[in-house]
Design a protein around this motif. Structure first.
Motif, PDB file in Angstrom:
ATOM      1  N   PRO A 429       0.832  -1.214   0.000  1.00 24.50           N
ATOM      2  CA  PRO A 429       0.000   0.000   0.000  1.00 24.50           C
ATOM      3  C   PRO A 429       0.860   1.254   0.000  1.00 24.50           C
ATOM      4  CG  PRO A 429       0.036  -1.022   2.185  1.00 24.50           C
ATOM      5  CD  PRO A 429       0.681  -1.994   1.246  1.00 24.50           C
ATOM      6  N   GLY A 430       0.542   2.194  -0.885  1.00 24.15           N
ATOM      7  CA  GLY A 430       1.236   3.474  -0.905  1.00 24.15           C
ATOM      8  C   GLY A 430       2.487   3.523  -1.738  1.00 24.15           C
ATOM      9  N   ILE A 431       2.844   2.427  -2.408  1.00 25.85           N
ATOM     10  CA  ILE A 431       4.039   2.420  -3.253  1.00 25.85           C
ATOM     11  C   ILE A 431       3.597   2.320  -4.710  1.00 25.85           C
ATOM     12  CG2 ILE A 431       6.091   1.140  -3.952  1.00 25.85           C
ATOM     13  CD1 ILE A 431       6.624   0.472  -1.108  1.00 25.85           C
ATOM     14  N   GLY A 432       3.946   3.339  -5.466  1.00 25.87           N
ATOM     15  CA  GLY A 432       3.588   3.386  -6.874  1.00 25.87           C
ATOM     16  C   GLY A 432       4.791   3.234  -7.777  1.00 25.87           C
ATOM     17  N   ALA A 433       4.616   3.594  -9.032  1.00 24.09           N
ATOM     18  CA  ALA A 433       5.652   3.395 -10.039  1.00 24.09           C
ATOM     19  C   ALA A 433       6.902   4.220  -9.747  1.00 24.09           C
ATOM     20  CB  ALA A 433       5.102   3.738 -11.419  1.00 24.09           C
ATOM     21  N   TRP A 434       6.722   5.471  -9.245  1.00 27.94           N
ATOM     22  CA  TRP A 434       7.893   6.321  -8.986  1.00 27.94           C
ATOM     23  C   TRP A 434       8.780   5.695  -7.918  1.00 27.94           C
ATOM     24  CZ3 TRP A 434      10.358   8.539  -4.942  1.00 27.94           C
ATOM     25  CH2 TRP A 434      11.318   9.525  -5.232  1.00 27.94           C
ATOM     26  N   THR A 435       8.186   5.312  -6.797  1.00 32.99           N
ATOM     27  CA  THR A 435       8.963   4.749  -5.688  1.00 32.99           C
ATOM     28  C   THR A 435       9.623   3.437  -6.097  1.00 32.99           C
ATOM     29  OG1 THR A 435       7.432   5.741  -4.110  1.00 32.99           O
ATOM     30  CG2 THR A 435       8.872   4.012  -3.287  1.00 32.99           C
ATOM     31  N   ALA A 436       8.872   2.562  -6.773  1.00 36.46           N
ATOM     32  CA  ALA A 436       9.435   1.285  -7.193  1.00 36.46           C
ATOM     33  C   ALA A 436      10.584   1.488  -8.178  1.00 36.46           C
ATOM     34  CB  ALA A 436       8.351   0.415  -7.820  1.00 36.46           C
ATOM     35  N   GLY A 437      10.431   2.449  -9.091  1.00 33.73           N
ATOM     36  CA  GLY A 437      11.501   2.729 -10.045  1.00 33.73           C
ATOM     37  C   GLY A 437      12.741   3.295  -9.379  1.00 33.73           C
ATOM     38  N   TYR A 438      12.549   4.179  -8.398  1.00 33.46           N
ATOM     39  CA  TYR A 438      13.669   4.778  -7.675  1.00 33.46           C
ATOM     40  C   TYR A 438      14.450   3.691  -6.933  1.00 33.46           C
ATOM     41  CZ  TYR A 438      16.115   8.184  -4.702  1.00 33.46           C
ATOM     42  OH  TYR A 438      17.075   8.933  -4.049  1.00 33.46           O
ATOM     43  N   VAL A 439      13.727   2.776  -6.282  1.00 30.46           N
ATOM     44  CA  VAL A 439      14.382   1.684  -5.560  1.00 30.46           C
ATOM     45  C   VAL A 439      15.096   0.756  -6.539  1.00 30.46           C
ATOM     46  CG1 VAL A 439      13.986  -0.343  -4.106  1.00 30.46           C
ATOM     47  CG2 VAL A 439      12.767   1.790  -3.626  1.00 30.46           C
ATOM     48  N   ALA A 440      14.459   0.456  -7.670  1.00 27.33           N
ATOM     49  CA  ALA A 440      15.091  -0.414  -8.665  1.00 27.33           C
ATOM     50  C   ALA A 440      16.390   0.194  -9.180  1.00 27.33           C
ATOM     51  CB  ALA A 440      14.132  -0.669  -9.821  1.00 27.33           C
ATOM     52  N   MET A 441      16.416   1.492  -9.380  1.00 33.43           N
ATOM     53  CA  MET A 441      17.604   2.161  -9.895  1.00 33.43           C
ATOM     54  C   MET A 441      18.733   2.187  -8.871  1.00 33.43           C
ATOM     55  SD  MET A 441      18.062   6.073 -11.341  1.00 33.43           S
ATOM     56  CE  MET A 441      17.716   6.852  -9.763  1.00 33.43           C
ATOM     57  N   ARG A 442      18.428   2.580  -7.639  1.00 30.54           N
ATOM     58  CA  ARG A 442      19.493   2.804  -6.668  1.00 30.54           C
ATOM     59  C   ARG A 442      19.819   1.582  -5.820  1.00 30.54           C
ATOM     60  NH1 ARG A 442      19.487   7.807  -3.129  1.00 30.54           N
ATOM     61  NH2 ARG A 442      21.634   7.039  -2.987  1.00 30.54           N
ATOM     62  N   ALA A 443      18.832   0.764  -5.493  1.00 35.12           N
ATOM     63  CA  ALA A 443      19.087  -0.384  -4.626  1.00 35.12           C
ATOM     64  C   ALA A 443      19.432  -1.643  -5.410  1.00 35.12           C
ATOM     65  CB  ALA A 443      17.878  -0.643  -3.731  1.00 35.12           C
ATOM     66  N   ILE A 444      18.708  -1.902  -6.495  1.00 38.19           N
ATOM     67  CA  ILE A 444      18.901  -3.140  -7.252  1.00 38.19           C
ATOM     68  C   ILE A 444      19.808  -2.930  -8.453  1.00 38.19           C
ATOM     69  CG2 ILE A 444      17.677  -5.143  -8.181  1.00 38.19           C
ATOM     70  CD1 ILE A 444      15.183  -4.221  -6.813  1.00 38.19           C
TER      71      ILE A 444
END
Length: 495
Positions: A429-444
């Motif tokens: 809940p509360g996690i959209g495309a922007w947050t998921a993309g940001y995490v994918a770029m910097r964390a993964i």
């Protein structure tokens, strides 16, 4: 993976450092393997064999060149960016998974049987997971032999070897020197006493200023700090904590590691390399982006801009959630409040929560502050509502995120499956495309993320004469594949 002989030989003949870590040159007449930029005389064509990995060269019976240190070359940008099984496996092996969990643990994380995983890696890299991990153990051991005063027996087990005999045999085979002989020949090291001091190689150019500016604007007390041209942070590692100091230099990033457990050297080095994106190929990235007239001037002015990555995937995800729709300074204030509450929960004592946070740059002192890293997911999940200082919906998102990571339902490690992780993030809940993309770029480590709805990215695009609307920017950004994450950093800098 097949290597083109002529392509590789031309790189060796020109001593091109861009190919260091991409392949290795083995010379049959000397029994030595080198990196492409080795300053030695170019070997004759008929005496050369090329290998994709150092492990494959070692498996072929070649020992590492003592002049160019091929085992210390930058990692291949291909394994750093690929999202398939081989890329994920290489990142996990680099993080020490085989040493901690064995090949069965690696295979389980990737969803394959041990036999099939060995077949996949051998076909692509010329060596299976055990051989790849063995090559990394040898490099870890050499670093400890040459940069510390630890006993050789302690180094053997710290590097992941199962016995002293295995340690001695491997070092003799890989370096043609016993551990005691390597210690006799060890170079003079400069740095803090009682620490592991080493140099992390990268492919030039490296725009260090952009990295330090990015991290400096987001430092958190007790987690990280920037002082001039130096970045320091705490790390949570498999066997304990550590403090790392990174100082970019010409062709090297000078690293000083203070480890609570020397078994964590390999994962600590892997995370430092990830933080500064040191395994990237900036020439390939900049070459593609410079083909867009709107970015050409920025690329020429600032070559080698990297993606600021993460040492802790959970930390990065929390930062992304807290930073939704607020300024960098506002997110920092909220995060500091959370960190102070977490520190109080860990110690069992209440910790005052500040209403404001100073953003003054750190200053040099003889006793630097203790950096312990970001609190683990279970600690954040257990914090009271008053510790968050954010709207109820966002607080619920942070809790759900922390619980998913603590329960093992969400993997934010660099070896995680990118598509699966993105899907699981957006299910929260509360996690959209922007947050998921940001995490994918910097964390993964996804190199191809363009957050076209991001306000700062759109502002930067407008400043560069690019489309300012999200839809038009996304369409224009198709020409930046597969390096859209690097284009995004440049848009942010232009803003």
């Amino acid at each position: 993976m097949e290597l083109d002989f002529e392509h590789c030989y031309r790189a060796v003949d020109s001593r091109d450092p861009r190919f260091d870590g991409c392949f290795y040159t083995a010379v049959r007449t000397t029994g030595i393997y080198c990196r492409p930029s080795c300053p030695a005389i170019t070997p004759k064509r008929q005496n050369v064999t090329f290998y994709v990995s150092a492990a494959a060269a070692q498996r072929g019976g070649f020992r590492a060149c003592r002049r160019c240190r091929p085992d210390a070359a930058p990692g291949s940008p291909e394994w750093d960016t690929r999202a398939d099984t081989v890329g994920r496996a290489m990142r996990l092996i680099g993080d020490g998974i085989v040493d901690r969990e064995g090949v069965p643990g690696l295979a389980a994380r990737l969803g394959y049987t041990e036999r099939h995983l060995n077949r996949i890696l051998t076909a692509e890299l010329g060596a299976g997971p055990l051989a790849l991990a063995r090559a990394q153990r040898a490099q870890t051991a050499r670093i400890l032999v040459e940069t510390t005063d630890l006993g050789l027996a302690e180094i053997a087990f710290a590097a992941g070897f199962g016995s002293i005999r295995q340690f001695n045999d491997t070092m003799l085979e890989v370096y043609a020197r016993s551990p005691s002989q390597l210690r006799e020949r060890r170079p003079v090291t400069r740095g803090e006493p009682g620490a592991v001091n080493l140099r992390l190689a990268y492919r030039p150019p490296l725009h260090a200023e952009s990295l330090l500016e990015f991290f400096g604007a987001r430092t958190l007390p007790g987690v990280d700090e920037v002082d001039g041209h130096t970045y320091r942070r705490g790390l949570n590692l498999p066997n304990g904590t550590a403090t790392v100091t990174l100082q970019p230099g010409d062709r090297w990033v000078h690293a000083t590691l203070r480890l609570n457990d020397v078994r964590d050297l390999a994962p600590a080095v892997a995370r430092c390399r990830r933080l500064f994106d040191l395994d990237a190929d900036p020439v390939a990235v900049d070459g593609l982006l410079a083909g867009d007239p709107a970015l050409a001037a920025a690329v020429e002015a600032e070559p080698g801009v990297r993606v600021p990555r993460a040492a802790d995937g959970f930390e990065m995800a929390v930062r992304a959630v807290v930073g939704q729709q607020v300024s960098v300074a506002g997110a920092r204030t909220t995060l500091v409040r959370m960190l102070r509450a977490a520190a109080g929960a860990s110690s069992g004592e209440p910790t005052p929560i500040p209403q404001t946070v100073t953003t003054a740059p750190a200053t040099t002192s003889t006793a630097p502050p203790d950096l312990t890293g970001f609190p683990p997911a279970d600690v954040i999940a257990a914090l009271p509502d008053t510790a968050f200082g954010m709207p109820a919906a966002r607080r619920a998102t942070v809790r759900a995120l922390a619980e998913a990571v603590a329960d093992g339902k969400l993997d934010l490690d660099p070896g995680a499956d990118r598509a699966e992780t993105t899907a699981r993030l957006t299910d929260l809940p509360g996690i959209g495309a922007w947050t998921a993309g940001y995490v994918a770029m910097r964390a993964i480590g996804d190199p191809d993320v363009l957050l076209s709805t991001d306000l700062a990215a759109r502002r930067g695009a407008a400043n560069l004469g690019l489309p300012g609307s999200a839809k038009a920017l996304a369409a224009h950004g198709e020409r930046w594949r597969p390096w859209r994450s690097y284009a995004l950093i440049r848009l942010w800098r232009a803003a």
